[in-house]
Design an enzyme around this catalytic site. Sequence first.
Site, PDB file in Angstrom:
ATOM      1  N   HIS A 182      -5.059 -33.143  68.973  1.00 18.22           N
ATOM      2  CA  HIS A 182      -5.492 -32.680  67.653  1.00 18.22           C
ATOM      3  C   HIS A 182      -4.386 -32.847  66.621  1.00 18.22           C
ATOM      4  O   HIS A 182      -4.634 -33.206  65.478  1.00 18.22           O
ATOM      5  CB  HIS A 182      -5.900 -31.212  67.726  1.00 18.22           C
ATOM      6  CG  HIS A 182      -7.303 -31.034  68.184  1.00 18.22           C
ATOM      7  ND1 HIS A 182      -7.683 -30.114  69.111  1.00 18.22           N
ATOM      8  CD2 HIS A 182      -8.434 -31.692  67.834  1.00 18.22           C
ATOM      9  CE1 HIS A 182      -8.986 -30.193  69.319  1.00 18.22           C
ATOM     10  NE2 HIS A 182      -9.461 -31.152  68.559  1.00 18.22           N
ATOM     11  N   CYS A 490     -17.086 -53.233  65.186  1.00 16.85           N
ATOM     12  CA  CYS A 490     -16.788 -51.886  64.684  1.00 16.85           C
ATOM     13  C   CYS A 490     -15.700 -51.178  65.488  1.00 16.85           C
ATOM     14  O   CYS A 490     -15.509 -49.976  65.329  1.00 16.85           O
ATOM     15  CB  CYS A 490     -18.053 -51.046  64.623  1.00 16.85           C
ATOM     16  SG  CYS A 490     -18.809 -50.777  66.233  1.00 16.85           S
TER      17      CYS A 490
HETATM   18  C1  PEP Z   1     -15.575 -49.409  70.614  1.00 18.89           C
HETATM   19  O1  PEP Z   1     -15.625 -49.240  71.839  1.00 18.89           O
HETATM   20  O2  PEP Z   1     -14.932 -50.318  70.056  1.00 18.89           O
HETATM   21  C2  PEP Z   1     -16.294 -48.484  69.716  1.00 18.89           C
HETATM   22  C3  PEP Z   1     -16.441 -48.725  68.437  1.00 18.89           C
HETATM   23  O3  PEP Z   1     -16.769 -47.349  70.285  1.00 18.89           O
HETATM   24  P1  PEP Z   1     -15.852 -46.075  70.641  1.00 18.89           P
HETATM   25  O4  PEP Z   1     -14.469 -46.361  70.166  1.00 18.89           O
HETATM   26  O5  PEP Z   1     -16.506 -44.927  69.954  1.00 18.89           O
HETATM   27  O6  PEP Z   1     -15.997 -46.035  72.124  1.00 18.89           O
END
Ligand code: PEP
Length: 536
Positions: A182, A490
Site C-alpha cells: 500500500h 492494455c
Molecule cells: C495484463 O495482464 O497486462 C493486464 C492488463 O491485466 P492485469 O495487469 O490486471 O492482470
Amino acid sequence: MAELRLAGRPASPGFAEGVLFHLVERSVTRIATNDSSREAADLRRAIADAAQTIGALAEKSEGEAAEMLAFQVAMLEDDALSEGAFIEIEKGSAADQAWRQALDAEIQSYRAADDEYFRARSADLEDIRDTVLDHLSGGGSVLAVPPGSIIVARDLPPSRFLGIDWSKGGAILLSEGSPSSHVAMLARARGVPMIIGLGIVPTPDATPVIVDGASGEAFVEPSETTRHAFLMRQRDDQEKSGRAASVASKPAMTADGTPITMLINIAGLDDLEGLDPSLCDGIGLVRTEFLFGEGPDLPDEDTQYHVYRRMIEWAQGRPVTIRTLDAGGDKPIKGLTIDGESNPFLGVRGVRLSLARPEIFRIQLRALLRAAVHGPLKVMVPMVTVPSELEAVRMMMGNAFHSLKSEGVTVAVPALGMMIEVPAAALAVSHFNADFFSIGSNDLVQYTTAAGRDIGAVASLADVRHPAVLRLIELVASYGVEAQREVSLCGDAGGDPTLIPDLLKAGLRTLSAAPGLIGRAKLAISEFHLGQSGGR
Ligand code: PEP
Ligand code: MG
C-alpha cells in the site's frame, strides 16, 4: 566520506535530494499493572482509540488511501485479531507484551506467505500493531519527520506515510518492502520517489543523499560529478514533463503522421475524478476486481450498474471497455477465489473463476447489459484460453439479456471482446470469435517467459522486448488487420515510453495506459518515426 552508491528496486519514480532520516522502531514506555482485568481494559481502550485515530485519518484521505485506512479499521474491529492477546493477558501477560506477541505472530505469517500481495499486507499489520502500542503508552512515541527528509526504514507503515508532510519533497529508502505494498501505491500516487530492497543503509542521520526513484539508485555523500549528472537527469525529466503536459490532451500521432488511439486504464471512479475526458480516446480497461474489494461482501447489481454507468457518462460518447472480474492470481478476493492453490497464476482465475461461479458472474453481466444503454460499452473477458470460454460468456450474456427484457428492464448488447494474456490464445487468435482483442502484456510476458510478474529476482527475464513476446504481439496485431477486429494493448507496457516504439513496430495502433502516463506516452509516440517498420 567517499560517495556510497546504493542500488535497489524502483517502487516509485522521481528525483529527490535531501538528508537521511532513519525511522526507528517505536519503543513503548508503559508500566504494567499486574491486574489482568485492568490490562485487558487498557488494551480494549487502546484498540478503540487506535481505530478512532486511523478512522479520522481515513476521513481526511481520499481514494486508495481512504480505502486502505478503512481496511485497517476493519481489521482492528475484528475480534479475531486481538483474541490471542486477551488470552495471554488472562494468563498474566502485560497488555503491551500480549498485543505485540499476538501481532508479531500474525505479521510473521503474512511475511512468510507465498503471495506477494499478502506479504505486502504485513506492513498494514505492523502499522496497526504500532498504533495500538502508541495508544497503550499514552501516545507521542512517534518521532516527527522533518519535511523534505529522505526516510530510511525497514518498511514504512501506510498511516505513517500519510502522517508525513511531503510538500517539501523527500523520498523513501527501504531495506525491505514490496512494489505492490500500500505504501508503494501511495508513494506513486503522491509522486514520492521510493526504492525498496536496499539492505542496510549504514550512514547516520543528516548525511546528504540524492535519490533517483526510476533507476532505483541513491547516492550518499554524492561527488560533484554524480550530483551534476543527477541534476542533468532531473532537468531533462522536468523538461520532458513539460512537453508531455503540452501534448497530453492532443490526439496521439507518430512523428510521420500515423494516428494512434490512446485509451486509459482505470480501477474505479476515483481515477476519473478531476480528469478531463479529452485526455484520451476512451477507456481501454476497467479493472472491476477493485470494485469487489477484499470481500466477502460482493457488490450487488445496482451498485455495479451505477458505477459502470457513471464511467460511460464520464467518457461522453467515447468507448468504455469494462473487463469482467479478473479475480485470482495476484488479486485474491476473500470468499470468492480459491485458497491454497499451489500456483494461483495457473489456477482458477479470470474467466475460469467467473464461469465456475455463475451466480456471481450473472450479476456482473446483468449490470453491464443495463449500463450499455448509456453509451458505447465494450465488455472484455480476461484470461481466455480456449474459444469455448468466450462462447460460454456470450451464452450467459444472451440469457441475462432475455431475463432482463422479460423483467421489463431496458438493456443493450455491448461488444464482447477478450484479453490476450495466455500465449495459447495469442497463437490461436483466429479461432476466437471476439469482437475485439486487447493484449494484457503483464500476464502475456509472465506466461511466455515463465517469469512471475511479482517475483523481483526474475524481473529481468519478464521483458516485453523478448522476441517471443514481440512475435506474439505482431501475430495478434496482424490478425486484427486481416479480420478487421480492433487490437489494443492494455498492459503496463502501453504507458512505457521506452517500449512504445517496439509496440508500434509490432503493428499496434491502440494503446491503453494509466491516466498519469498518457502525456509521456503521447510524447514518445510523437517523437517516433514509424516509417516502413509498422508491421502492416
Ligand atoms: C495484463 O495482464 O497486462 C493486464 C492488463 O491485466 P492485469 O495487469 O490486471 O492482470
Ligand atoms: Mg492480466
